[in-house]
Design an enzyme around this catalytic site. Structure first.
Site, PDB file in Angstrom:
ATOM      1  N   THR A  46     -33.016 -22.687  29.863  1.00 31.63           N
ATOM      2  CA  THR A  46     -32.739 -22.335  31.259  1.00 31.63           C
ATOM      3  C   THR A  46     -32.895 -20.842  31.486  1.00 31.63           C
ATOM      4  O   THR A  46     -33.478 -20.406  32.492  1.00 31.63           O
ATOM      5  CB  THR A  46     -31.306 -22.759  31.627  1.00 31.63           C
ATOM      6  OG1 THR A  46     -31.139 -24.141  31.348  1.00 31.63           O
ATOM      7  CG2 THR A  46     -31.028 -22.504  33.099  1.00 31.63           C
ATOM      8  N   THR A  47     -32.390 -20.031  30.541  1.00 30.96           N
ATOM      9  CA  THR A  47     -32.465 -18.577  30.654  1.00 30.96           C
ATOM     10  C   THR A  47     -33.907 -18.091  30.670  1.00 30.96           C
ATOM     11  O   THR A  47     -34.204 -17.027  31.229  1.00 30.96           O
ATOM     12  CB  THR A  47     -31.683 -17.922  29.501  1.00 30.96           C
ATOM     13  OG1 THR A  47     -30.340 -18.419  29.524  1.00 30.96           O
ATOM     14  CG2 THR A  47     -31.652 -16.413  29.627  1.00 30.96           C
ATOM     15  N   TYR A 109     -29.657 -34.039  38.354  1.00 27.47           N
ATOM     16  CA  TYR A 109     -29.914 -34.581  39.685  1.00 27.47           C
ATOM     17  C   TYR A 109     -29.732 -36.092  39.767  1.00 27.47           C
ATOM     18  O   TYR A 109     -29.090 -36.602  40.679  1.00 27.47           O
ATOM     19  CB  TYR A 109     -31.311 -34.181  40.199  1.00 27.47           C
ATOM     20  CG  TYR A 109     -31.515 -34.515  41.665  1.00 27.47           C
ATOM     21  CD1 TYR A 109     -30.915 -33.750  42.654  1.00 27.47           C
ATOM     22  CD2 TYR A 109     -32.289 -35.598  42.055  1.00 27.47           C
ATOM     23  CE1 TYR A 109     -31.072 -34.073  43.997  1.00 27.47           C
ATOM     24  CE2 TYR A 109     -32.463 -35.922  43.382  1.00 27.47           C
ATOM     25  CZ  TYR A 109     -31.851 -35.153  44.357  1.00 27.47           C
ATOM     26  OH  TYR A 109     -32.002 -35.475  45.679  1.00 27.47           O
ATOM     27  N   TYR A 135     -27.825 -30.925  25.095  1.00 20.90           N
ATOM     28  CA  TYR A 135     -27.360 -29.780  25.877  1.00 20.90           C
ATOM     29  C   TYR A 135     -26.554 -30.302  27.053  1.00 20.90           C
ATOM     30  O   TYR A 135     -27.101 -30.931  27.952  1.00 20.90           O
ATOM     31  CB  TYR A 135     -28.560 -28.943  26.334  1.00 20.90           C
ATOM     32  CG  TYR A 135     -28.229 -27.722  27.157  1.00 20.90           C
ATOM     33  CD1 TYR A 135     -26.947 -27.181  27.219  1.00 20.90           C
ATOM     34  CD2 TYR A 135     -29.231 -27.074  27.883  1.00 20.90           C
ATOM     35  CE1 TYR A 135     -26.667 -26.055  27.975  1.00 20.90           C
ATOM     36  CE2 TYR A 135     -28.971 -25.951  28.640  1.00 20.90           C
ATOM     37  CZ  TYR A 135     -27.679 -25.444  28.681  1.00 20.90           C
ATOM     38  OH  TYR A 135     -27.419 -24.330  29.446  1.00 20.90           O
ATOM     39  N   ARG A 140     -24.746 -27.495  35.994  1.00 21.54           N
ATOM     40  CA  ARG A 140     -26.149 -27.515  36.427  1.00 21.54           C
ATOM     41  C   ARG A 140     -26.678 -28.942  36.612  1.00 21.54           C
ATOM     42  O   ARG A 140     -27.529 -29.180  37.458  1.00 21.54           O
ATOM     43  CB  ARG A 140     -27.032 -26.782  35.413  1.00 21.54           C
ATOM     44  CG  ARG A 140     -26.892 -25.267  35.430  1.00 21.54           C
ATOM     45  CD  ARG A 140     -27.885 -24.630  34.479  1.00 21.54           C
ATOM     46  NE  ARG A 140     -27.806 -23.175  34.484  1.00 21.54           N
ATOM     47  CZ  ARG A 140     -28.483 -22.393  35.311  1.00 21.54           C
ATOM     48  NH1 ARG A 140     -29.282 -22.924  36.205  1.00 21.54           N
ATOM     49  NH2 ARG A 140     -28.361 -21.084  35.243  1.00 21.54           N
ATOM     50  N   LYS A 164     -25.165 -28.456  22.259  1.00 23.87           N
ATOM     51  CA  LYS A 164     -24.866 -27.188  22.904  1.00 23.87           C
ATOM     52  C   LYS A 164     -23.930 -27.525  24.059  1.00 23.87           C
ATOM     53  O   LYS A 164     -24.340 -28.104  25.059  1.00 23.87           O
ATOM     54  CB  LYS A 164     -26.147 -26.516  23.413  1.00 23.87           C
ATOM     55  CG  LYS A 164     -25.897 -25.201  24.155  1.00 23.87           C
ATOM     56  CD  LYS A 164     -27.172 -24.651  24.775  1.00 23.87           C
ATOM     57  CE  LYS A 164     -26.866 -23.386  25.578  1.00 23.87           C
ATOM     58  NZ  LYS A 164     -28.072 -22.888  26.302  1.00 23.87           N
ATOM     59  N   ILE A 206     -25.157 -20.562  21.387  1.00 24.87           N
ATOM     60  CA  ILE A 206     -26.468 -20.207  21.908  1.00 24.87           C
ATOM     61  C   ILE A 206     -26.178 -19.337  23.112  1.00 24.87           C
ATOM     62  O   ILE A 206     -25.685 -19.803  24.130  1.00 24.87           O
ATOM     63  CB  ILE A 206     -27.313 -21.437  22.274  1.00 24.87           C
ATOM     64  CG1 ILE A 206     -27.656 -22.221  20.998  1.00 24.87           C
ATOM     65  CG2 ILE A 206     -28.602 -21.018  22.987  1.00 24.87           C
ATOM     66  CD1 ILE A 206     -28.432 -23.508  21.238  1.00 24.87           C
TER      67      ILE A 206
END
Length: 296
Positions: A46-47, A109, A135, A140, A164, A206
């Site tokens: 994402t980063t 979503y 993850y 999000r 994660k 992370i």
């Protein structure tokens, strides 16, 4: 998977003013992290603004990081989404030879049930030639991977090796650590919970901030894993303002501002994200000046 203990860094994707990928800056970020003693690098998370990269740009980022890393640290690649069939095809066709594992975000979503999440990851596990790290980031994705679902996946899929965990819920994190097999990696996915996760028995983090303060963040995790709680907490406490600031206006706008302050890359992000405000940059610069004095 002991090579993924300690501090992993979710790498940014630096951009030039024209929004093209800044290859030289990406190389600087990689080397800054390696020289800062982090333990592994995560590509296209994402980063890294992977949602705004084309397929060819993603491959370019992979190629640059693999070449610049030159085998010095283990690498993890992000391959995730909310279309199970397409992800399965991507896993089957992607050359994963340079990666120790795949990091895959829970479907966003769609808001699947726990059974849907289980079947999604079981399907991906069957398709992946490399170990899979789940993850979980409910803020999000709109849904949470519950500990019982993680336990089910750990027991049923031999190549799902870790999670994660970025729920920010320490009760859930402790539940994961207590329920899961001892060799299953419980990794903090949130800088704020990195210290308490390690103290509770997790294996590391992370991190986002870790690429701006690699020496300090990785030292904190190392001390925590060694049971040196007071020393680790002192570093956590010194960095907590930076953790707050880098997420104040969204990730990775904040961490890119820290890297700008360190002379490593521009703060440019792609829409729909926007660059950090001048006010936030000022506060980040103040933090960095104060933190440098603390570190000295």
């Amino acid at each position: 998977m002991k090579i993924l203990l300690g501090t992993g860094v979710a790498l940014i994707t630096p951009f030039k003013l024209d929004l093209s990928i800044d290859i030289d800056a990406l190389k600087r970020v990689v080397n800054f992290c390696i020289e800062g003693n982090v333990d592994y690098l995560v590509v296209l998370g994402t980063t890294g603004e992977s949602a705004t990269l084309t397929s060819s740009e993603k491959q370019l980022v992979i190629d640059v990081v693999v070449e610049e890393n030159a085998g010095r640290l283990p690498l993890v690649v992000g391959i995730g989404g909310n279309n199970t069939q397409l992800l399965t095809e991507e896993l089957l066709k992607t050359n994963l030879k340079d990666f120790a594992a795949v990091l895959s975000v829970s479907p966003y979503y769609n808001k699947p049930t726990q059974e849907g999440i289980y079947r999604h990851f079981k399907t991906l596990a069957q398709a992946s030639e490399k170990p899979l790290i789940l993850y979980n980031v409910p803020g999000r994705t709109g849904s949470n991977i519950e500990p019982d679902t993680v336990l089910r996946l750990a027991n049923d899929c031999s190549n799902i090796v870790g999670i994660k965990e970025a729920s920010g819920d320490m009760a859930q994190i402790r539940s994961l650590i207590n329920k899961l097999p001892s060799d299953f990696l419980v990794i903090s996915g949130d800088d704020f919970t990195a210290y308490p996760t390690v103290i509770a028995g997790g294996v590391g983090v992370i991190s986002v901030l870790g690429q701006g303060l690699p020496n300090e963040l990785s030292r904190m995790i190392r001390l925590g894993l060694q049971g040196k709680e007071e020393e680790a907490f002192a570093l956590h406490n010194a960095m907590i303002e930076g953790m707050k600031l880098i997420f104040q206006e969204g990730n990775p706008a904040g961490i890119k501002s820290i890297l700008e302050a360190r002379g490593i890359c521009r703060p440019t992000v792609r829409l729909p994200l926007v660059e950090a405000s001048s006010e936030l940059k000022g506060r980040i610069n103040e933090f960095m000046r104060a933190f440098t004095k603390i570190g000295a």
